[in-house]
Design a protein around this motif. Structure first.
Motif, PDB file in Angstrom:
ATOM      1  N   ILE A  65      58.825  42.718  60.740  1.00  0.00           N
ATOM      2  CA  ILE A  65      58.598  41.966  59.501  1.00  0.00           C
ATOM      3  C   ILE A  65      58.741  40.471  59.754  1.00  0.00           C
ATOM      4  O   ILE A  65      57.929  39.663  59.279  1.00  0.00           O
ATOM      5  N   ARG A  66      59.757  40.087  60.505  1.00  0.00           N
ATOM      6  CA  ARG A  66      59.922  38.665  60.824  1.00  0.00           C
ATOM      7  C   ARG A  66      58.688  38.112  61.548  1.00  0.00           C
ATOM      8  O   ARG A  66      58.311  36.956  61.356  1.00  0.00           O
ATOM      9  N   ASP A  67      58.075  38.953  62.380  1.00  0.00           N
ATOM     10  CA  ASP A  67      56.934  38.512  63.168  1.00  0.00           C
ATOM     11  C   ASP A  67      55.713  38.195  62.313  1.00  0.00           C
ATOM     12  O   ASP A  67      54.857  37.399  62.727  1.00  0.00           O
ATOM     13  N   VAL A  68      55.595  38.801  61.143  1.00  0.00           N
ATOM     14  CA  VAL A  68      54.415  38.578  60.297  1.00  0.00           C
ATOM     15  C   VAL A  68      54.724  37.738  59.066  1.00  0.00           C
ATOM     16  O   VAL A  68      53.842  37.519  58.232  1.00  0.00           O
ATOM     17  N   ALA A  69      55.966  37.265  58.967  1.00  0.00           N
ATOM     18  CA  ALA A  69      56.393  36.523  57.779  1.00  0.00           C
ATOM     19  C   ALA A  69      56.597  35.045  58.088  1.00  0.00           C
ATOM     20  O   ALA A  69      56.685  34.634  59.245  1.00  0.00           O
ATOM     21  N   VAL A  70      56.673  34.271  57.034  1.00  0.00           N
ATOM     22  CA  VAL A  70      57.095  32.868  57.107  1.00  0.00           C
ATOM     23  C   VAL A  70      58.542  32.802  56.642  1.00  0.00           C
ATOM     24  O   VAL A  70      58.880  33.337  55.579  1.00  0.00           O
ATOM     25  N   ARG A  71      59.403  32.168  57.430  1.00  0.00           N
ATOM     26  CA  ARG A  71      60.786  32.013  56.992  1.00  0.00           C
ATOM     27  C   ARG A  71      60.865  30.865  55.997  1.00  0.00           C
ATOM     28  O   ARG A  71      60.476  29.730  56.306  1.00  0.00           O
ATOM     29  N   SER A  72      61.349  31.161  54.813  1.00  0.00           N
ATOM     30  CA  SER A  72      61.431  30.147  53.765  1.00  0.00           C
ATOM     31  C   SER A  72      62.557  29.170  54.059  1.00  0.00           C
ATOM     32  O   SER A  72      63.679  29.561  54.400  1.00  0.00           O
ATOM     33  N   GLN A  73      62.260  27.878  53.910  1.00  0.00           N
ATOM     34  CA  GLN A  73      63.281  26.846  54.088  1.00  0.00           C
ATOM     35  C   GLN A  73      63.960  26.482  52.778  1.00  0.00           C
ATOM     36  O   GLN A  73      64.936  25.733  52.792  1.00  0.00           O
ATOM     37  N   GLY A  74      63.444  26.970  51.673  1.00  0.00           N
ATOM     38  CA  GLY A  74      64.099  26.641  50.416  1.00  0.00           C
ATOM     39  C   GLY A  74      63.236  26.940  49.206  1.00  0.00           C
ATOM     40  O   GLY A  74      62.159  27.532  49.301  1.00  0.00           O
ATOM     41  N   VAL A  75      63.736  26.496  48.072  1.00  0.00           N
ATOM     42  CA  VAL A  75      63.040  26.627  46.791  1.00  0.00           C
ATOM     43  C   VAL A  75      63.024  25.250  46.140  1.00  0.00           C
ATOM     44  O   VAL A  75      64.064  24.587  46.044  1.00  0.00           O
ATOM     45  N   THR A  76      61.849  24.814  45.718  1.00  0.00           N
ATOM     46  CA  THR A  76      61.708  23.513  45.071  1.00  0.00           C
ATOM     47  C   THR A  76      61.169  23.707  43.667  1.00  0.00           C
ATOM     48  O   THR A  76      60.125  24.352  43.480  1.00  0.00           O
ATOM     49  N   LEU A  77      61.892  23.182  42.680  1.00  0.00           N
ATOM     50  CA  LEU A  77      61.426  23.190  41.301  1.00  0.00           C
ATOM     51  C   LEU A  77      60.816  21.829  40.990  1.00  0.00           C
ATOM     52  O   LEU A  77      61.415  20.793  41.287  1.00  0.00           O
ATOM     53  N   LEU A  78      59.624  21.841  40.389  1.00  0.00           N
ATOM     54  CA  LEU A  78      58.922  20.604  40.090  1.00  0.00           C
ATOM     55  C   LEU A  78      58.468  20.590  38.634  1.00  0.00           C
ATOM     56  O   LEU A  78      58.228  21.643  38.030  1.00  0.00           O
ATOM     57  N   ASP A  79      58.352  19.387  38.085  1.00  0.00           N
ATOM     58  CA  ASP A  79      57.739  19.224  36.776  1.00  0.00           C
ATOM     59  C   ASP A  79      56.241  19.451  36.957  1.00  0.00           C
ATOM     60  O   ASP A  79      55.566  18.678  37.649  1.00  0.00           O
ATOM     61  N   GLY A  80      55.730  20.488  36.350  1.00  0.00           N
ATOM     62  CA  GLY A  80      54.333  20.817  36.550  1.00  0.00           C
ATOM     63  C   GLY A  80      53.375  19.769  36.023  1.00  0.00           C
ATOM     64  O   GLY A  80      52.279  19.608  36.554  1.00  0.00           O
ATOM     65  N   LEU A  81      53.769  19.030  34.989  1.00  0.00           N
ATOM     66  CA  LEU A  81      52.880  18.048  34.387  1.00  0.00           C
ATOM     67  C   LEU A  81      52.746  16.797  35.246  1.00  0.00           C
ATOM     68  O   LEU A  81      51.649  16.266  35.427  1.00  0.00           O
ATOM     69  N   SER A  82      53.867  16.326  35.779  1.00  0.00           N
ATOM     70  CA  SER A  82      53.844  15.101  36.580  1.00  0.00           C
ATOM     71  C   SER A  82      53.770  15.374  38.078  1.00  0.00           C
ATOM     72  O   SER A  82      53.346  14.509  38.848  1.00  0.00           O
ATOM     73  N   GLY A  83      54.195  16.563  38.484  1.00  0.00           N
ATOM     74  CA  GLY A  83      54.281  16.878  39.900  1.00  0.00           C
ATOM     75  C   GLY A  83      55.537  16.371  40.554  1.00  0.00           C
ATOM     76  O   GLY A  83      55.739  16.569  41.758  1.00  0.00           O
ATOM     77  N   HIS A  84      56.423  15.719  39.795  1.00  0.00           N
ATOM     78  CA  HIS A  84      57.643  15.152  40.362  1.00  0.00           C
ATOM     79  C   HIS A  84      58.683  16.239  40.629  1.00  0.00           C
ATOM     80  O   HIS A  84      58.832  17.189  39.850  1.00  0.00           O
ATOM     81  N   GLU A  85      59.402  16.072  41.714  1.00  0.00           N
ATOM     82  CA  GLU A  85      60.442  17.031  42.081  1.00  0.00           C
ATOM     83  C   GLU A  85      61.592  16.970  41.085  1.00  0.00           C
ATOM     84  O   GLU A  85      62.041  15.900  40.680  1.00  0.00           O
ATOM     85  N   VAL A  86      62.069  18.136  40.697  1.00  0.00           N
ATOM     86  CA  VAL A  86      63.246  18.232  39.843  1.00  0.00           C
ATOM     87  C   VAL A  86      64.474  18.543  40.692  1.00  0.00           C
ATOM     88  O   VAL A  86      65.487  17.869  40.620  1.00  0.00           O
ATOM     89  N   ILE A  87      64.381  19.559  41.518  1.00  0.00           N
ATOM     90  CA  ILE A  87      65.489  19.900  42.416  1.00  0.00           C
ATOM     91  C   ILE A  87      64.932  20.655  43.619  1.00  0.00           C
ATOM     92  O   ILE A  87      64.026  21.480  43.470  1.00  0.00           O
ATOM     93  N   ALA A  88      65.437  20.331  44.782  1.00  0.00           N
ATOM     94  CA  ALA A  88      65.063  21.032  46.010  1.00  0.00           C
ATOM     95  C   ALA A  88      66.304  21.716  46.561  1.00  0.00           C
ATOM     96  O   ALA A  88      67.306  21.052  46.861  1.00  0.00           O
ATOM     97  N   MET A  89      66.250  23.012  46.683  1.00  0.00           N
ATOM     98  CA  MET A  89      67.377  23.790  47.197  1.00  0.00           C
ATOM     99  C   MET A  89      67.086  24.143  48.654  1.00  0.00           C
ATOM    100  O   MET A  89      66.201  24.956  48.937  1.00  0.00           O
ATOM    101  N   ASP A  90      67.818  23.495  49.557  1.00  0.00           N
ATOM    102  CA  ASP A  90      67.578  23.590  50.992  1.00  0.00           C
ATOM    103  C   ASP A  90      68.357  24.771  51.570  1.00  0.00           C
ATOM    104  O   ASP A  90      69.580  24.676  51.775  1.00  0.00           O
ATOM    105  N   LEU A  91      67.665  25.847  51.857  1.00  0.00           N
ATOM    106  CA  LEU A  91      68.337  27.036  52.368  1.00  0.00           C
ATOM    107  C   LEU A  91      68.820  26.849  53.795  1.00  0.00           C
ATOM    108  O   LEU A  91      69.869  27.369  54.180  1.00  0.00           O
ATOM    109  N   GLN A  92      68.063  26.123  54.603  1.00  0.00           N
ATOM    110  CA  GLN A  92      68.460  25.928  55.999  1.00  0.00           C
ATOM    111  C   GLN A  92      69.735  25.112  56.107  1.00  0.00           C
ATOM    112  O   GLN A  92      70.544  25.311  57.014  1.00  0.00           O
ATOM    113  N   ARG A  93      69.925  24.185  55.183  1.00  0.00           N
ATOM    114  CA  ARG A  93      71.133  23.352  55.220  1.00  0.00           C
ATOM    115  C   ARG A  93      72.334  24.064  54.626  1.00  0.00           C
ATOM    116  O   ARG A  93      73.428  24.040  55.193  1.00  0.00           O
TER     117      ARG A  93
END
Length: 389
Positions: A65-93
């Motif tokens: 499964i790891r071989d065919v997957a992308v390892r996620s580095q995090g989850v980013t929430l954005l304001d859909g209207l402006s595209g501006h970042e609201v919060i970035a949750m860095d899983l690797q850190r």
């Protein structure tokens, strides 16, 4: 013990194949009945959190499964209207020891199918079970062409499992007032290895890369009174999706411009089944506890079910094991489903003032206590059912 026991599984999806593997590893003789003419999954992405990966590791397919997957580095929430970042949750850190994967559902099915075959699981395709009759000693399965007797049956057919209403009766689901589209589009090379959530008034859109970044998965949800049928396989006009998100920023709109084929389905709340077993029959996954797609835990809960069911049947046998399985699983899945229901509300602020306050509260939390934000759902991700006897 499961050694030498004959078990029939209805459905060759994620839960069905995972349970087939887990039981075969304990010595059972497994037959899987799949109504489709071949074992396959329609194109869509899936997220696997650490609790699901623990099961895949125990099933002997974790590296594949790891071989065919992308390892996620995090989850980013954005304001859909402006595209501006609201919060970035860095899983690797903040969670370097945990692995979150992004992969194509068809790739997961292919890996599970190969492992099941390796273990000697018999998989019969083109067999549609139309009715189930339960008795204390056996289960009678009616198909479109014959009747079969089974010593023990596992219903893994998802929302439309033929076994769920036999155990619980027919109950009408509740329409949430939301519909969802899903699509996979070619990537342009600039999609970050994170899950991005674009939040807007009465709608949101989730995107993440698949297959080494060659494709992008899109799930878009809109609140509306006009409902759509349940089930993932209803095609829609891509222009309907583009119109629904026409007020969003350039980045999500650019992804939607590449959509050539899209499916739509209505989001319905189903109660967690009261009865997961009777005599020598049991249900798992969406057949037992359908969940809304707002915590990325539907498939993962099915994986957990599969492992726990095999363990309970091994420990307590085919007669007592199903009750032990329900006792170990029901409260956890109910809590996960409630968390998923709550997430939808957090993404869809329609009042501008509430959206401003809510987004800024998230920004502040991301600056002051980013690790705590990520840790809100450790009660889900830190559980390893393969070590929980």
């Amino acid at each position: 013990m499961l050694i030498g026991q004959d078990i029939t599984i209805l459905g060759a999806g994620i839960g069905g194949l995972a349970s087939a593997i887990a039981m075969a590893m304990h010595g059972a003789r497994i037959t899987v009945l799949e109504q489709a003419d071949m074992v396959r999954e329609a194109g869509a992405g899936i997220q696997i959190s650490p609790n699901g990966l623990a099961v895949l590791d125990a099933l002997g397919v974790g590296q594949a499964i790891r071989d065919v997957a992308v390892r996620s580095q995090g989850v980013t929430l954005l304001d859909g209207l402006s595209g501006h970042e609201v919060i970035a949750m860095d899983l690797q850190r903040h969670r370097p020891e945990q692995t979150f994967l992004l992969l194509h559902r068809a790739d997961l099915i292919a890996v599970l199918h190969a492992r099941a075959r390796e273990l000697g699981v018999a998989i019969e395709t083109g067999v549609r079970v139309t009715g189930v009759t339960l008795s204390p000693d056996e289960t009678l399965l009616a198909t479109e062409i014959d009747e079969r007797r089974a010593d023990f049956v596992v219903g893994a057919g998802g929302l439309h499992s033929v076994l769920r209403p036999v155990l619980n009766g027919k109950r009408q689901p509740f329409f949430t007032g939301q519909v969802a589209w899903r699509a996979v589009v070619p990537a342009t090379g600039d999609e970050p290895p994170v899950a991005r959530v674009f939040m807007g008034p009465k709608r949101h859109m989730v995107t993440y890369p698949l297959r080494g970044g060659a494709e992008v998965n899109i799930v878009a949800v809109e609140e509306r009174s006009a409902w759509a049928d349940e089930g993932w396989h209803h095609e829609d006009d891509p222009d309907n999706l583009r119109r629904a998100f026409s007020g969003f920023a350039a980045t999500p709109r650019a992804l939607l411009e590449r959509v050539e084929q899209v499916n739509i389905w209505g989001l319905f709340r189903h109660p967690v089944a009261d009865q997961w077993h009777k005599h020598r029959a049991v249900i798992l996954g969406d057949a037992a506890h359908p969940t809304l797609p707002f915590m990325a835990q539907g498939a993962v809960m099915a994986l957990e079910d599969a492992w726990v069911l095999a363990d309970c049947l091994t420990v307590a046998g085919l007669d007592e094991g199903p009750a032990l399985y329900q006792a170990r699983r029901r409260s956890r899945v109910a809590r996960v489903i409630e968390a998923a229901n709550g997430n939808a509300r957090n993404y869809h602020y329609s009042n501008p003032v509430l959206r401003f306050v809510g987004h800024n509260a998230l920004r502040l939390a991301g600056r002051v206590a980013p690790a705590a934000m990520i840790g809100r759902f450790d009660w889900i991700y830190d559980v390893d059912v393969t070590k929980d006897a």
